[in-house]
Design a protein around this motif. Structure first.
Motif, PDB file in Angstrom:
ATOM      1  N   ARG A   1       0.830  -1.292   0.027  1.00 45.01           N
ATOM      2  CA  ARG A   1       0.013   0.113  -0.064  1.00 45.01           C
ATOM      3  C   ARG A   1       0.900   1.178  -0.146  1.00 45.01           C
ATOM      4  NH1 ARG A   1      -3.431   0.000   5.022  1.00 45.01           N
ATOM      5  NH2 ARG A   1      -4.495  -1.551   3.621  1.00 45.01           N
TER       6      ARG A   1
ATOM      7  N   CYS B   1      -4.853   2.559  -3.992  1.00 43.07           N
ATOM      8  CA  CYS B   1      -3.614   2.875  -3.523  1.00 43.07           C
ATOM      9  C   CYS B   1      -2.635   1.585  -3.173  1.00 43.07           C
ATOM     10  CB  CYS B   1      -3.501   3.675  -2.301  1.00 43.07           C
ATOM     11  SG  CYS B   1      -4.237   5.264  -2.526  1.00 43.07           S
ATOM     12  N   ARG B   2      -2.635   0.673  -4.259  1.00 39.98           N
ATOM     13  CA  ARG B   2      -1.919  -0.714  -4.052  1.00 39.98           C
ATOM     14  C   ARG B   2      -1.139  -0.930  -5.111  1.00 39.98           C
ATOM     15  NH1 ARG B   2      -6.472  -5.114  -2.462  1.00 39.98           N
ATOM     16  NH2 ARG B   2      -7.080  -4.249  -0.360  1.00 39.98           N
TER      17      ARG B   2
END
Length: 84
Positions: free
Chosen positions: A11, A43-44
């Protein structure tokens, strides 16, 4: 100890397009990564290749100046317990 083939999910906080471009540029400059996938909305970042997960996370942290949190790491072996 040699690096193992693994896939890692992290993340990384990406607020804007500039952050996204920073992360993408950092991933493209790393030779040990074979593939990567950036999910901007979640958001990965997922990366696969022969590397040590902690080393890759530290490199991305230094290059992007963003906090990196390792969510999942999977290591892959062949049936004879040799590194792929």
């Amino acid at each position: 100890m040699t690096e193992k083939f693994c896939c890692m999910v992290m993340r990384i906080n990406m607020d804007c397009n500039g952050c996204f471009r920073k992360v993408r540029r950092a991933l493209l400059s790393m030779r040990e990564l074979e593939t990567h996938l950036i999910e901007e909305k979640q958001c990965r970042v997922s990366v696969c290749g022969k590397f040590k997960p902690q080393d890759v996370a530290i490199k991305i942290r230094k290059k992007t100046n963003r906090r990196v949190e390792i969510l999942d790491v999977q290591e892959y072996f062949n049936p004879k317990n040799e590194i792929i």
